[in-house]
Enzyme design. Sequence first.
Site, short mmCIF file in Angstrom:
data_model
loop_
_atom_site.label_atom_id
_atom_site.label_comp_id
_atom_site.label_asym_id
_atom_site.label_seq_id
_atom_site.Cartn_x
_atom_site.Cartn_y
_atom_site.Cartn_z
N HIS A 148 0.82 -1.23 0.00
CA HIS A 148 0.00 0.00 0.00
C HIS A 148 0.85 1.27 0.00
O HIS A 148 0.31 2.36 -0.21
CB HIS A 148 -0.93 0.03 1.21
CG HIS A 148 -1.98 -1.05 1.21
ND1 HIS A 148 -2.79 -1.29 0.12
CD2 HIS A 148 -2.33 -1.95 2.16
CE1 HIS A 148 -3.60 -2.30 0.41
NE2 HIS A 148 -3.35 -2.73 1.62
N ASP A 185 -2.60 -10.71 -2.27
CA ASP A 185 -3.21 -10.17 -1.06
C ASP A 185 -4.67 -9.81 -1.37
O ASP A 185 -5.00 -9.48 -2.51
CB ASP A 185 -2.43 -8.93 -0.62
CG ASP A 185 -2.84 -8.40 0.73
OD1 ASP A 185 -2.12 -8.66 1.70
OD2 ASP A 185 -3.88 -7.70 0.82
N HIS A 187 -6.24 -7.26 -0.60
CA HIS A 187 -6.38 -5.83 -0.87
C HIS A 187 -5.62 -5.45 -2.15
O HIS A 187 -4.58 -6.03 -2.45
CB HIS A 187 -5.82 -5.01 0.30
CG HIS A 187 -6.48 -5.28 1.61
ND1 HIS A 187 -5.96 -6.18 2.53
CD2 HIS A 187 -7.62 -4.79 2.15
CE1 HIS A 187 -6.76 -6.22 3.60
NE2 HIS A 187 -7.78 -5.40 3.39
N ASP A 266 -4.50 -12.73 3.56
CA ASP A 266 -5.69 -12.22 4.24
C ASP A 266 -6.97 -12.50 3.47
O ASP A 266 -8.05 -12.10 3.91
CB ASP A 266 -5.56 -10.74 4.58
CG ASP A 266 -4.93 -9.92 3.48
OD1 ASP A 266 -4.72 -10.46 2.37
OD2 ASP A 266 -4.65 -8.73 3.71
ZN LIG Z 1 -4.10 -7.14 2.69
#
Ligand SMILES: [Zn+2]
Length: 329
Positions: A148, A185, A187, A266
């Site tokens: 991120h 991931d 995200h 995740d």
């Molecule tokens: Zn994540």
Amino acid sequence: MLGRFAYATKCIRSRCGHRPLDMHTAYITHPSFLLHDMGDAHPESPARVRAIDDRLHAAQLYDFLSHHLAPQATPNQLLRVHEASYVEAIERAAPAEGLFGLDPDTHMNSHTLVTARHAAGGAVHAVDLVMAGEAANAFVACRPPGHHATRNRAMGFCIFNNVAVAAAHALDAHALERVAIVDFDVHHGNGTEDIFRDDPRVMLGSVFQHPFYPFSGADTANAHMVNVPLPAGTDGAAYREAFGTRILPRLDAFAPQMLFCSAGFDGHREDDMAQFGLVEADYVWITEQIMAVAARHAGGRIVSVLEGGYALSALGRSATLHIRTLSGL
Ligand SMILES: [Zn+2]
């Protein structure tokens, strides 16, 4: 736990002398990864790397890996992907004690700056090991995670974009012309996209829950940024269908000379950070697909860098099977 890391300073071949060292998977970590701590209630905790380490031991896989300590990334390595003003701001923000908040989710303690340098440096070291033929592939069990982090902003538990620093190192220090980052991931890898959006030498393939944090990735125009947003509730079958039809053909067309994983776990169904329904077998399948692409185009070269994964048991089990698959054992 620090003692457990203390002996892992060099390549160890204690249990499998029949396999040449260059056929091993390198496992890269550092004691500092236990020291960056954002408070007892924070899910991105030192317990995450302990969970992976413990599961590797329980699975009797630990001794079959070659072990390396992560060095700190150099300023020049960080500056390939981050603005100088950002790196300086992070250095200035480092507190002598207590916590300093970079964003609502991302904090620094007195160890964080050094830890974050080791995380990025571990990913760089993985590239050097694999490019030198000293390991077949590598897993970097680092934290804080990175995907991120943009050129000039810390967010979502991430400070330096470890996988981006490593990919830039492969391009600049090893003169590769094309590398691909597969971000599994749950995200979106918004920071990685921010860094490489205008660099056609880097393909990003990111499969992520959408709409969901960080609420990006659904409107990308550049062809080498391959984003696959999937809804909450996506299970393994739907994930594999999307990955197989929308990521794998693009990877083959791109023909990367090295593959990177933004390895977040995740999306596991036990992880309440998000709402995917993946299980360990799905992470094995993803790993096998990436290995097949790497075998076709990249001499098998893969550097996998830990991102998310917050349900400790599921993280330990999933990461261990990812590493076992990479190791070919
Ligand atoms: Zn994540």
